[in-house]
Design a protein around this motif. Structure first.
Motif, mmCIF file in Angstrom:
data_model
loop_
_atom_site.group_PDB
_atom_site.id
_atom_site.type_symbol
_atom_site.label_atom_id
_atom_site.label_comp_id
_atom_site.label_asym_id
_atom_site.label_seq_id
_atom_site.Cartn_x
_atom_site.Cartn_y
_atom_site.Cartn_z
ATOM 1 N N ARG A 149 -53.689 -25.695 -54.148
ATOM 2 C CA ARG A 149 -52.961 -25.305 -55.343
ATOM 3 C C ARG A 149 -53.847 -24.499 -56.288
ATOM 4 N N HIS A 150 -55.144 -24.849 -56.296
ATOM 5 C CA HIS A 150 -56.075 -24.133 -57.157
ATOM 6 C C HIS A 150 -56.206 -22.681 -56.713
ATOM 7 N N ARG A 193 -53.000 -26.519 -67.128
ATOM 8 C CA ARG A 193 -51.671 -27.138 -66.984
ATOM 9 C C ARG A 193 -51.447 -27.581 -65.540
ATOM 10 N N GLY A 194 -51.849 -26.740 -64.595
ATOM 11 C CA GLY A 194 -51.712 -27.101 -63.187
ATOM 12 C C GLY A 194 -52.541 -28.315 -62.826
ATOM 13 N N LEU A 195 -53.781 -28.365 -63.339
ATOM 14 C CA LEU A 195 -54.632 -29.522 -63.064
ATOM 15 C C LEU A 195 -54.060 -30.789 -63.687
ATOM 16 N N GLY A 253 -50.978 -31.391 -64.204
ATOM 17 C CA GLY A 253 -49.819 -31.777 -63.405
ATOM 18 C C GLY A 253 -50.219 -32.603 -62.195
ATOM 19 N N GLU A 254 -51.399 -32.314 -61.640
ATOM 20 C CA GLU A 254 -51.878 -33.076 -60.484
ATOM 21 C C GLU A 254 -52.501 -34.405 -60.896
ATOM 22 N N VAL A 255 -53.212 -34.423 -61.996
ATOM 23 C CA VAL A 255 -53.970 -35.603 -62.402
ATOM 24 C C VAL A 255 -53.093 -36.636 -63.101
ATOM 25 N N GLU A 256 -52.114 -36.188 -63.859
ATOM 26 C CA GLU A 256 -51.320 -37.101 -64.683
ATOM 27 C C GLU A 256 -50.659 -38.227 -63.894
ATOM 28 N N PRO A 257 -50.002 -37.970 -62.755
ATOM 29 C CA PRO A 257 -49.374 -39.092 -62.022
ATOM 30 C C PRO A 257 -50.396 -40.123 -61.554
ATOM 31 N N ARG A 258 -51.554 -39.672 -61.141
ATOM 32 C CA ARG A 258 -52.570 -40.615 -60.672
ATOM 33 C C ARG A 258 -53.133 -41.433 -61.825
#
Length: 122
Positions: free
Chosen positions: A2-3, A52-54, A56-61
């Motif tokens: 994604r990065h 913002r993309g990062l 989006g990936e980190v928030e659920p975890r």
């Protein structure tokens, strides 16, 4: 992965103004400060998009971690007790030993209890 997509989009966005200028008549020279400011604006927008993309990936975890920590009982854990121990040692067989810095006194066993006359029965 994604990065890489975000980075490619950022580079494509930065190259778009250059591609749009090709085939047109050159504009009158503008002060150099505008180009620098425009570049900084594009870089900051790209950084915002990347963050913002990062997030989006980190928030659920992070939410999963917070839920797991809420289930733990920290009431019984006294962190001051950790200072009483040396760092854990891992033995070659995989056992883990936690040694106290100051050993507890050994209570006398039944064989070591002095008798009425002060002698120890062996």
């Amino acid at each position: 992965m994604r990065h890489a997509i975000i980075l490619a989009a950022l580079l494509g966005a930065m190259a778009a103004p250059v591609a749009a200028q090709e085939g047109t008549t050159p504009a009158p020279a503008e002060p150099r400060g505008n180009d620098v400011q425009e570049g900084l604006d594009q870089l900051s927008e790209g950084a915002r998009t990347l963050l913002r993309g990062l997030m989006g990936e980190v928030e659920p975890r992070m939410r999963e971690l917070a839920e797991a920590l809420e289930a733990w009982d920290f009431e019984g854990l006294n962190l001051d007790d950790l200072g009483r121990y040396h760092p854990p040692e891992v033995l070659p067989n995989g056992d883990i030993i936690l040694r106290r810095k100051v050993p507890l006194p050994v209570p006398p066993g039944p064989m070591e209890t002095p008798g009425e006359d002060g002698e120890v029965e062996l």
